[in-house]
Write an enzyme that holds these catalytic residues in place. Sequence first.
Site, PDB file in Angstrom:
ATOM      1  N   PHE A  10       0.948  -1.159   0.152  1.00  0.00           N
ATOM      2  CA  PHE A  10      -0.089  -0.043   0.145  1.00  0.00           C
ATOM      3  C   PHE A  10       0.967   1.151  -0.012  1.00  0.00           C
ATOM      4  CE2 PHE A  10      -3.641   2.841   1.856  1.00  0.00           C
ATOM      5  CZ  PHE A  10      -4.478   2.294   0.811  1.00  0.00           C
ATOM      6  N   THR A  95       4.180  -4.665  -4.213  1.00  0.00           N
ATOM      7  CA  THR A  95       5.243  -4.503  -3.358  1.00  0.00           C
ATOM      8  C   THR A  95       6.549  -3.947  -3.974  1.00  0.00           C
ATOM      9  OG1 THR A  95       6.117  -6.572  -3.388  1.00  0.00           O
ATOM     10  CG2 THR A  95       4.244  -6.078  -1.661  1.00  0.00           C
ATOM     11  N   LYS A 124       8.580  -5.417 -10.988  1.00  0.00           N
ATOM     12  CA  LYS A 124       9.533  -6.117 -11.952  1.00  0.00           C
ATOM     13  C   LYS A 124      10.225  -7.493 -11.658  1.00  0.00           C
ATOM     14  CE  LYS A 124       9.996  -1.818 -11.730  1.00  0.00           C
ATOM     15  NZ  LYS A 124      10.533  -0.735 -11.486  1.00  0.00           N
ATOM     16  N   GLU A 148       1.297  -5.156 -17.462  1.00  0.00           N
ATOM     17  CA  GLU A 148       1.527  -3.892 -18.039  1.00  0.00           C
ATOM     18  C   GLU A 148       2.253  -2.823 -17.106  1.00  0.00           C
ATOM     19  OE1 GLU A 148       0.458  -2.735 -21.404  1.00  0.00           O
ATOM     20  OE2 GLU A 148       2.116  -1.497 -20.827  1.00  0.00           O
ATOM     21  N   VAL A 151       6.638  -1.973 -17.174  1.00  0.00           N
ATOM     22  CA  VAL A 151       7.459  -1.408 -18.108  1.00  0.00           C
ATOM     23  C   VAL A 151       6.884   0.045 -18.602  1.00  0.00           C
ATOM     24  CG1 VAL A 151       8.638  -1.314 -20.543  1.00  0.00           C
ATOM     25  CG2 VAL A 151       8.291  -3.458 -19.279  1.00  0.00           C
ATOM     26  N   GLY A 205       7.929  10.232  -6.072  1.00  0.00           N
ATOM     27  CA  GLY A 205       7.304   8.644  -6.205  1.00  0.00           C
ATOM     28  C   GLY A 205       7.941   8.195  -7.397  1.00  0.00           C
ATOM     29  N   GLU A 208      12.741   4.050  -7.172  1.00  0.00           N
ATOM     30  CA  GLU A 208      12.637   2.613  -6.604  1.00  0.00           C
ATOM     31  C   GLU A 208      12.929   2.846  -4.810  1.00  0.00           C
ATOM     32  OE1 GLU A 208      11.901  -0.440  -8.510  1.00  0.00           O
ATOM     33  OE2 GLU A 208      11.147   1.170  -9.682  1.00  0.00           O
ATOM     34  N   ASP A 219      17.175  -1.003 -12.966  1.00  0.00           N
ATOM     35  CA  ASP A 219      15.885  -1.054 -13.263  1.00  0.00           C
ATOM     36  C   ASP A 219      15.647  -1.128 -14.645  1.00  0.00           C
ATOM     37  OD1 ASP A 219      12.849  -0.303 -12.523  1.00  0.00           O
ATOM     38  OD2 ASP A 219      13.423   1.314 -14.118  1.00  0.00           O
ATOM     39  N   LYS A 223      13.526  -3.947 -17.220  1.00  0.00           N
ATOM     40  CA  LYS A 223      12.762  -3.847 -18.048  1.00  0.00           C
ATOM     41  C   LYS A 223      12.987  -4.194 -19.319  1.00  0.00           C
ATOM     42  CE  LYS A 223      10.854   0.136 -15.500  1.00  0.00           C
ATOM     43  NZ  LYS A 223      11.160   1.643 -15.447  1.00  0.00           N
TER      44      LYS A 223
HETATM   45  N1  HSE Z   1      12.024   3.534 -10.720  1.00  0.00           N
HETATM   46  C1  HSE Z   1      11.107   3.543 -12.002  1.00  0.00           C
HETATM   47  C2  HSE Z   1      11.534   4.587 -12.945  1.00  0.00           C
HETATM   48  C3  HSE Z   1       9.891   3.304 -11.644  1.00  0.00           C
HETATM   49  O1  HSE Z   1      12.049   5.584 -12.457  1.00  0.00           O
HETATM   50  O2  HSE Z   1      11.181   4.449 -13.935  1.00  0.00           O
HETATM   51  C4  HSE Z   1       8.888   2.859 -12.852  1.00  0.00           C
HETATM   52  O3  HSE Z   1       9.060   1.654 -13.214  1.00  0.00           O
END
Ligand code: HSE
Length: 339
Positions: A10, A95, A124, A148, A151, A205, A208, A219, A223
């Site tokens: 959450f 999470t 991911k 979805e 990525v 936000g 990560e 990250d 992807k």
């Molecule tokens: N931390 C990732 C980014 C979040 O900045 O793209 C989305 O996957």
Amino acid sequence: MKQKLVLLGFGTVGQGICEILLEKKEYLKEKYNYEFDVVAVADFVYGNVYNPDGLDIPLMLEQANAKKKFTKDVVDWDNIKLIKECNADVLCELTFTDLKTGGPAVDHCRAALEFGKHVVTSNKGPTALRYQEMKALADKNGVKFLIEGTVCAGTPVINLVDGPLAGCKISKIRGILNGTTNYMLSEMEKGMGYDEVLKVAQELGYAEADPTGDVEGYDARGKVTILANIVMGAPLNINDVSCEGITKITSDDIKKAKGQNARWKLIGSVEKKEGKVTGSVAPEMIDLSHPLAGVMGATNALTFSTDLLGDVTIVGPGAGRIETGFSILTDLLKIHKES
Ligand code: HSE
């Protein structure tokens, strides 16, 4: 019939999807005949809650916003028991991502799929590391494993390839896959310092839970691995993808690039050549005349090189609370439409 949801996590995305569902409740019912109840939520900060008739989501958002634990419908069940025994038909696994082991998210997804619950995730970990296993388990149990949000947040990538681009062969995918680093590079060009801009990206936000994953390119590598497995159908391992992040790019490098009419971008790419699929992540100095050079902030962009259409490019948000929350909505609606 109402779709019943269990949310694991959450945080940014979990709260984002709840806000969207509450705000669009009437519209979703009117336009798609879609109705929902969030019956269970598990979060390591706020606690685990369950109510088979639906939780009090506005109260939970209020409590999370005030950084307070949930007080209503609290249960002492662990995450796996909650997933298995609650009356939800869809698990939203939201999470934080662990790209080393997949983390507890792998067990969450496995438990849901084994118990005949669909899984929708922006995580991911299970997707980059265990996609084949999860998809096989979903198929065996007659449910879906939808990803979805893994990525480019809610910007359609997986559904674009599955839907409108079905029938095209894709030989190459190349673009900006990480919102945090693109935002950082954009702001650094305006004069902000590395540490300061990373902090803002976390507050917004985008980053990560451990932002090393963004700035070191891990990250984006996750992807690239997802795209290689799902779009190219190649069982590429995350460690097969070469990876360099933006940590070595200084303000001076950014200024120098500007002097040369160019801009640094962290570029992820997957390519199929003579039947072999390779992937990479690395910073590249892109000429300002190139379309990717104009993609700024937390925006992502991906160009698909196809046999029938040539290059098709999609540009859109790559991170953020509502932007990733939307990816969950899109997959929930897909389950609803196809059920
Ligand atoms: N931390 C990732 C980014 C979040 O900045 O793209 C989305 O996957």
